[in-house]
Design a protein around this motif. Structure first.
Motif, PDB file in Angstrom:
ATOM      1  N   TRP A 184      -7.404   8.184  -8.427  1.00 30.32           N
ATOM      2  CA  TRP A 184      -7.182   7.025  -7.659  1.00 30.32           C
ATOM      3  C   TRP A 184      -8.366   6.236  -7.654  1.00 30.32           C
ATOM      4  O   TRP A 184      -9.320   6.423  -8.071  1.00 30.32           O
ATOM      5  CB  TRP A 184      -7.066   7.742  -6.082  1.00 30.32           C
ATOM      6  CG  TRP A 184      -5.848   8.517  -6.025  1.00 30.32           C
ATOM      7  CD1 TRP A 184      -6.084  10.069  -6.121  1.00 30.32           C
ATOM      8  CD2 TRP A 184      -4.707   8.148  -5.500  1.00 30.32           C
ATOM      9  NE1 TRP A 184      -4.591  10.254  -5.757  1.00 30.32           N
ATOM     10  CE2 TRP A 184      -3.800   9.184  -5.454  1.00 30.32           C
ATOM     11  CE3 TRP A 184      -3.960   6.907  -5.279  1.00 30.32           C
ATOM     12  CZ2 TRP A 184      -2.459   9.195  -5.243  1.00 30.32           C
ATOM     13  CZ3 TRP A 184      -2.574   6.850  -4.925  1.00 30.32           C
ATOM     14  CH2 TRP A 184      -1.792   7.885  -4.561  1.00 30.32           C
TER      15      TRP A 184
ATOM     16  N   GLN B 264     -13.751   5.380  -8.426  1.00 31.54           N
ATOM     17  CA  GLN B 264     -12.627   5.647  -9.189  1.00 31.54           C
ATOM     18  C   GLN B 264     -12.814   7.292  -9.548  1.00 31.54           C
ATOM     19  O   GLN B 264     -13.534   7.532 -10.226  1.00 31.54           O
ATOM     20  CB  GLN B 264     -12.670   4.848 -10.590  1.00 31.54           C
ATOM     21  CG  GLN B 264     -11.575   5.097 -11.620  1.00 31.54           C
ATOM     22  CD  GLN B 264     -11.499   3.983 -12.366  1.00 31.54           C
ATOM     23  OE1 GLN B 264     -12.362   3.290 -12.545  1.00 31.54           O
ATOM     24  NE2 GLN B 264     -10.396   4.025 -13.373  1.00 31.54           N
TER      25      GLN B 264
ATOM     26  N   ALA C 176      -7.491  -0.096 -12.050  1.00 32.98           N
ATOM     27  CA  ALA C 176      -6.266   0.904 -12.040  1.00 32.98           C
ATOM     28  C   ALA C 176      -5.380   0.553 -13.230  1.00 32.98           C
ATOM     29  O   ALA C 176      -4.788   1.703 -13.596  1.00 32.98           O
ATOM     30  CB  ALA C 176      -5.454   1.053 -10.792  1.00 32.98           C
TER      31      ALA C 176
ATOM     32  N   GLU D 209     -10.324   3.307  -5.414  1.00 29.10           N
ATOM     33  CA  GLU D 209     -10.127   2.915  -3.955  1.00 29.10           C
ATOM     34  C   GLU D 209     -11.395   1.773  -3.889  1.00 29.10           C
ATOM     35  O   GLU D 209     -12.453   1.717  -4.402  1.00 29.10           O
ATOM     36  CB  GLU D 209     -10.684   4.197  -2.975  1.00 29.10           C
ATOM     37  CG  GLU D 209     -11.082   3.808  -1.640  1.00 29.10           C
ATOM     38  CD  GLU D 209     -11.571   5.055  -0.847  1.00 29.10           C
ATOM     39  OE1 GLU D 209     -12.557   4.689  -0.217  1.00 29.10           O
ATOM     40  OE2 GLU D 209     -11.158   6.118  -0.892  1.00 29.10           O
TER      41      GLU D 209
ATOM     42  N   GLN E  24       1.937   3.849  -3.680  1.00 36.17           N
ATOM     43  CA  GLN E  24       1.394   5.432  -3.515  1.00 36.17           C
ATOM     44  C   GLN E  24       2.664   6.060  -3.823  1.00 36.17           C
ATOM     45  O   GLN E  24       2.645   7.479  -3.733  1.00 36.17           O
ATOM     46  CB  GLN E  24       0.947   5.693  -2.204  1.00 36.17           C
ATOM     47  CG  GLN E  24      -0.639   4.915  -2.210  1.00 36.17           C
ATOM     48  CD  GLN E  24      -1.354   5.500  -0.902  1.00 36.17           C
ATOM     49  OE1 GLN E  24      -1.475   6.538  -0.650  1.00 36.17           O
ATOM     50  NE2 GLN E  24      -1.819   4.485  -0.121  1.00 36.17           N
TER      51      GLN E  24
ATOM     52  N   VAL F  56      -6.131   1.562  -1.686  1.00 40.07           N
ATOM     53  CA  VAL F  56      -6.125   2.642  -2.501  1.00 40.07           C
ATOM     54  C   VAL F  56      -4.950   2.405  -3.477  1.00 40.07           C
ATOM     55  O   VAL F  56      -3.680   2.459  -3.020  1.00 40.07           O
ATOM     56  CB  VAL F  56      -6.152   4.011  -1.686  1.00 40.07           C
ATOM     57  CG1 VAL F  56      -6.000   5.348  -2.941  1.00 40.07           C
ATOM     58  CG2 VAL F  56      -7.110   4.074  -0.931  1.00 40.07           C
ATOM     59  N   VAL F  57      -4.942   2.644  -4.811  1.00 42.39           N
ATOM     60  CA  VAL F  57      -3.851   2.565  -5.775  1.00 42.39           C
ATOM     61  C   VAL F  57      -4.276   3.957  -6.587  1.00 42.39           C
ATOM     62  O   VAL F  57      -5.344   4.117  -6.918  1.00 42.39           O
ATOM     63  CB  VAL F  57      -4.027   1.342  -6.405  1.00 42.39           C
ATOM     64  CG1 VAL F  57      -3.737   0.177  -5.310  1.00 42.39           C
ATOM     65  CG2 VAL F  57      -5.137   1.073  -7.107  1.00 42.39           C
ATOM     66  N   PRO F  58      -3.119   4.240  -7.346  1.00 43.14           N
ATOM     67  CA  PRO F  58      -3.215   5.208  -8.360  1.00 43.14           C
ATOM     68  C   PRO F  58      -3.844   4.676  -9.775  1.00 43.14           C
ATOM     69  O   PRO F  58      -3.487   3.669 -10.095  1.00 43.14           O
ATOM     70  CB  PRO F  58      -1.768   5.598  -8.663  1.00 43.14           C
ATOM     71  CG  PRO F  58      -1.140   4.424  -8.350  1.00 43.14           C
ATOM     72  CD  PRO F  58      -1.715   3.702  -7.201  1.00 43.14           C
ATOM     73  N   ASP F  59      -4.674   5.495 -10.268  1.00 44.19           N
ATOM     74  CA  ASP F  59      -5.444   5.280 -11.548  1.00 44.19           C
ATOM     75  C   ASP F  59      -4.667   5.504 -12.822  1.00 44.19           C
ATOM     76  O   ASP F  59      -4.515   6.742 -13.009  1.00 44.19           O
ATOM     77  CB  ASP F  59      -6.711   6.142 -11.851  1.00 44.19           C
ATOM     78  CG  ASP F  59      -7.563   5.516 -12.769  1.00 44.19           C
ATOM     79  OD1 ASP F  59      -7.129   4.966 -13.546  1.00 44.19           O
ATOM     80  OD2 ASP F  59      -8.593   6.271 -13.197  1.00 44.19           O
TER      81      ASP F  59
ATOM     82  N   GLN G 208       0.874  -1.152  -0.088  1.00 42.06           N
ATOM     83  CA  GLN G 208      -0.120   0.206   0.063  1.00 42.06           C
ATOM     84  C   GLN G 208       0.902   1.251   0.156  1.00 42.06           C
ATOM     85  O   GLN G 208       0.538   2.218  -0.807  1.00 42.06           O
ATOM     86  CB  GLN G 208      -0.845   0.039   1.161  1.00 42.06           C
ATOM     87  CG  GLN G 208      -1.933   1.131   1.381  1.00 42.06           C
ATOM     88  CD  GLN G 208      -2.696   1.259   0.073  1.00 42.06           C
ATOM     89  OE1 GLN G 208      -3.938   0.741   0.314  1.00 42.06           O
ATOM     90  NE2 GLN G 208      -2.581   1.806  -0.952  1.00 42.06           N
TER      91      GLN G 208
END
Length: 433
Positions: A408, A404, A382, A410, A223, A426-429, A219
């Motif tokens: 990001w 989305q 993502a 989630e 990020q 939570v990951v970057p889009d 996680q």
């Protein structure tokens, strides 16, 4: 199950205190080969004899579940077994747990320095563990005929090496080495997979804790500004592999039942007091039962073991369904024990020792699965890949919630435990990159 489990912190946080379980019972001098179940074989109770015959057909007795471990050349566990002196492992695990962050995977400068120093002291072992993880299979060689839950040194070494990888990841992140930290997180997941695919509840739960710590690392990694779409795609493939090879919940509980069968042999031999942890002994001492505990339990052993085996068969059979559909099984067990609590029909060994943490243990398994499904969903969204077939949270029975926006992705609704500090992924889009 003979360990204490803690659920609220098992969403994305490391379980820094998971080593602080109930102490193992003292070793019992092996005068009789209890693993062959001589006491159970001598019983005249027809239902117990029928159940023993079923267990033998299913190869589910301690003797039939104990098999020769995989060869050293192919076995991850064999490569881990010699990395640390066995006597040092409990203390090293305790030290590493104290160094692992209790909230998100972030360190202050002093905390990072301490973690890196610890990791550097055992860097050779960490690298040797990576080599061992390239082997084809992992077999910790659980010997059910030797008795109660005793985690083998190779399994303890796997947990410790995962912590070393976590501290290496923290070191990498301090140097903006995202790919290095990502590899550490993936090594942690591989070690967790080895621990989780074992017919032993204690090790299975520790596998879930280890994976949770790996997810806390990942996680933080995803990020970082240096995280790229290719990194997320690599992670997505990792989670797809983990979920495709997921062991059945029933596997661990079959091992737990084998340990339970051994426990009843001690009861039949008048050694029930050796099953008690310190806390349990104190409880029975306050009740005035402790001096007579072995005698009382031996007198009622047939009835007690019959209840235990019937209950375990129901619990194991229920593992074929998602956890959230098993609530009636747990409620029925609770009500049955409550109804017998004031009568001579109460199964002391089953009710007070062996079945006390079954529900919590299965919750850990379901939460572990829910965490991985949530990551798979987040990573697919993502990276613009088709969504995997995970809509309903296997722990709660409710839909995962996916948001989305603003760069990001989630995924939330991972856990029903309101005390949890982290209940989302939570990951970057990067789907448009």
């Amino acid at each position: 199950m003979r360990i204490a489990v803690v659920l609220p912190g098992l969403v994305l946080l490391g379980c820094a205190g998971c080593e602080r379980t109930k102490p193992a019972p003292p070793p019992v001098q092996k005068v009789v080969d209890f693993g062959r179940l001589p006491g159970l074989r001598a019983t005249t109770d027809r239902e117990l004899r029928d159940e023993l015959a079923r267990l033998e057909r299913e190869e589910a007795t301690p003797e039939l579940m104990t098999r020769q471990a995989a060869s050293s050349e192919d076995n991850v566990a064999a490569g881990l077994a010699s990395l640390f002196p066995a006597a040092d492992l409990p203390q090293l695990l305790e030290q590493s747990a104290a160094l692992f962050p209790s909230a998100t995977f972030t360190f202050g400068s002093q905390e990072l320095e301490s973690a890196v120093q610890f990791k550097n002291a055992y860097n050779r072992q960490r690298l040797e563990a990576r080599k061992a993880l390239q082997r084809a299979e992992c077999d910790f060689g659980i010997c059910y005929t030797d008795g109660l839950d005793v985690e083998p040194p190779s399994a303890q070494a796997a947990r410790l090496c995962a912590r070393l990888e976590a501290f290496e990841a923290a070191d990498c992140l301090s140097k903006s080495d995202v790919k290095g930290a990502l590899r550490c997180g993936q090594q942690m997941l591989r070690l967790a997979t080895c621990l989780a695919d074992v017919a032993d509840v204690t090790i299975r739960v520790h596998g879930a804790y280890t994976r949770t710590e790996g997810l806390a690392v990942l996680q933080e990694v995803v990020q970082q500004p240096g995280c790229r779409r290719a990194d997320l795609e690599q992670l997505a493939a990792t989670f797809a592999d983990q979920l495709a090879g997921w062991p059945s919940d029933a596997k661990a509980w079959r091992g737990d039942r084998a340990m339970g069968l051994y426990a009843y042999e001690l009861v039949r031999a008048g050694k029930a007091d050796t099953l008690l942890t310190q806390e349990e002994a104190e409880h029975f001492q306050k009740k005035g039962i402790l001096p007579h505990f072995s005698v009382i339990t031996k007198l009622t052993v047939d009835r007690d073991e019959r209840f235990y085996l019937q209950t375990m068969r129901q619990l194991i059979d229920s593992c074929s369904r998602p956890y959230y559909t098993r609530q009636k099984v747990f409620a029925d067990l609770h009500n049955e024990l409550q109804g017998r609590s004031q009568s001579t029909e109460y199964p002391i060994v089953a009710g007070r020792l062996l079945l006390t943490a079954v529900r919590q243990g299965q919750e850990v398994q379901a939460q572990d699965r829910a965490n991985c499904e949530a990551w798979a969903l987040a990573l697919a969204r993502a990276t613009g890949q088709p969504a995997p077939p995970y809509q309903i949270n296997p722990l709660t029975g409710k839909d995962f919630e996916i948001l989305q926006e603003k760069g990001w992705v989630e995924v939330s609704n991972l856990s029903p435990f309101k005390g949890s500090k982290a209940v989302r992924v939570v990951v970057p889009d990067l789907s448009l990159q």
